[in-house]
Each structure stands twice: as C-alpha cells, then as structure tokens.
Design a protein around this motif. Structure first.
Motif, mmCIF file in Angstrom:
data_model
loop_
_atom_site.group_PDB
_atom_site.id
_atom_site.type_symbol
_atom_site.label_atom_id
_atom_site.label_comp_id
_atom_site.label_asym_id
_atom_site.label_seq_id
_atom_site.Cartn_x
_atom_site.Cartn_y
_atom_site.Cartn_z
ATOM 1 N N SER A 140 13.957 35.584 135.285
ATOM 2 C CA SER A 140 13.107 34.488 134.832
ATOM 3 C C SER A 140 11.729 34.723 135.417
ATOM 4 O O SER A 140 11.480 35.749 136.067
ATOM 5 C CB SER A 140 13.669 33.140 135.295
ATOM 6 O OG SER A 140 13.590 33.019 136.707
ATOM 7 N N ALA A 141 10.820 33.771 135.258
ATOM 8 C CA ALA A 141 9.468 33.940 135.770
ATOM 9 C C ALA A 141 9.441 34.058 137.293
ATOM 10 O O ALA A 141 8.540 34.679 137.854
ATOM 11 C CB ALA A 141 8.593 32.777 135.315
ATOM 12 N N GLY A 142 10.446 33.489 137.970
ATOM 13 C CA GLY A 142 10.403 33.509 139.423
ATOM 14 C C GLY A 142 11.667 33.981 140.099
ATOM 15 O O GLY A 142 11.809 33.849 141.323
ATOM 16 N N ARG A 143 12.591 34.576 139.325
ATOM 17 C CA ARG A 143 13.867 34.945 139.922
ATOM 18 C C ARG A 143 14.465 36.150 139.199
ATOM 19 O O ARG A 143 14.252 36.335 137.999
ATOM 20 C CB ARG A 143 14.838 33.768 139.838
ATOM 21 C CG ARG A 143 16.080 33.904 140.691
ATOM 22 C CD ARG A 143 16.943 32.665 140.568
ATOM 23 N NE ARG A 143 18.091 32.706 141.460
ATOM 24 C CZ ARG A 143 19.121 31.882 141.403
ATOM 25 N NH1 ARG A 143 19.141 30.928 140.469
ATOM 26 N NH2 ARG A 143 20.130 31.974 142.247
#
Length: 207
Positions: free
Chosen positions: A116-119
C-alpha cells in the motif's frame, strides 16, 4: 480496495476462490507488464521475490490516486539445479524444458507481495515437484496440446501435467501461481480477510 497486479487468469481464479463468500470479496485487476529476466548471478528466490515486488509496485503506481489501494503482486518460477525455467519461447523450448524435468524433482518458488502507500509485506512458498520419466512421444503430445505456452517450466500442474506428476510436496496452489495459505496470511495482516468461515448454502449440505 484490493487490486491484483497480474494478467494471469489462474491467479485471478485463485484469489477469487480465496475471497469468495467473504465480506469485501471484490478486487480490481491491473494489467501489469514488467521485464521478467534474472540478473547475472541473481539467486532464484531473490529473482522471484524481486519480480513479485516489482509487479506490486508497478500496480500501485497505476492506482496512485487512490490512497486506500492495496496491491497484490505475485510471481512463480520453476527451478532445476539452481536454474530458473521461465515461460518457453516456442514449442522447441517447451520440449527442451520438459526433457530436462523428466524423471527429476524440481522446485517451484512462488512469492507474494502486498503493498500500500505506507506498508509492504511479503511471503514465499517453496514446493518440490517430481515428474515421471517422459517418453519423446509424451513430450511431443503435451507440447502439441498447447498447454505449455505461457507457463513457467512449460507445464500446468492443474492441467494435463497432472498425469505425469508423481509427487508434490508443498503448495498445490503455489505451483499453480498463487499460494493461498501465504496469500491469506498477508491479507489478514492488512485486515482484508475475515477469519470467519462462510456459512454453507444449505443446512444439510454434505460431502
């Protein structure tokens, strides 16, 4: 929303099977095309993980405007004596691969990335597959069936190749192209898979 970064109808089928009947079972499809060539000296597992990660990353770029997007990328390769067998270039290449796999045990490595965008999370599945000794006539007939086209290692475990698969130790779905246990584990980590077992369609449903 979950997206599958793959052109493979088998991965689409397997992911759909895993999510079927569960809340939020819908997922989008992303047509991702990246180079799939091992780098000089690159170990087989590193290569498979890299390609899966690149697919997921390329998919995420396609949905960059959706901050809640989660993309699944996967790659599966056949490995014999440390050599990665990709998709055959033509019938002659397919026959050559099958002759080398004949009567041997090879490894199938599948990597799954969920980003995802952060993971970012990933998992790897390794399976051992043993083929019977194949006659030249069997190889010619199998190649003529068209099944080896577009398949890593020039065979499909879920197709006609079942007839000459002596033993499989590991993940059947992983050999098909998407290891469902590992995929389910990653989806749970992202909160995308409910652990509840779906209710049967009828109360008296039996085996």
């Amino acid at each position: 929303m979950l997206y599958l970064a793959s052109k493979s109808p088998r991965r689409r089928e397997l992911l759909g099977r895993l999510l079927s009947g569960r809340p939020g079972s819908e997922f989008g499809l992303l047509d991702i095309d990246i180079p799939e060539h091992p780098q000089p000296g690159e170990p087989a597992e590193d290569y498979v993980r890299r390609v899966a990660r690149e697919k997921a990353g390329a998919g995420l770029l396609h949905v960059v405007g959706n901050p809640s997007a989660i993309v699944l990328g996967s790659d599966t390769e056949v490995v014999l004596d440390g050599e990665v067998f990709g998709k055959p270039a033509d019938d002659a290449d397919a026959a050559s691969m099958l002759r080398r796999l004949s009567g041997r045990t090879h490894q199938v490595i599948s990597a799954v990335y969920l980003v995802s965008a952060g993971r970012e999370l990933h998992a790897v599945s390794k399976s051992d597959v043993t083929f019977a000794e194949l006659t030249p006539a069997q190889i010619d007939a199998y190649v003529a069936s068209g099944e080896p086209h577009g398949r890593a290692g020039a065979y499909a475990i879920q197709g006609l190749a079942e007839a000459f698969t002596v033993r499989l130790s590991g993940s059947y779905s992983g050999v098909m192209g998407l290891p469902l246990y590992e995929t389910a584990t990653l989806l749970r980590e992202f909160g995308l898979l409910d652990d509840g077992v779906p209710e049967p369609e009828t109360a008296d449903a039996g085996r």
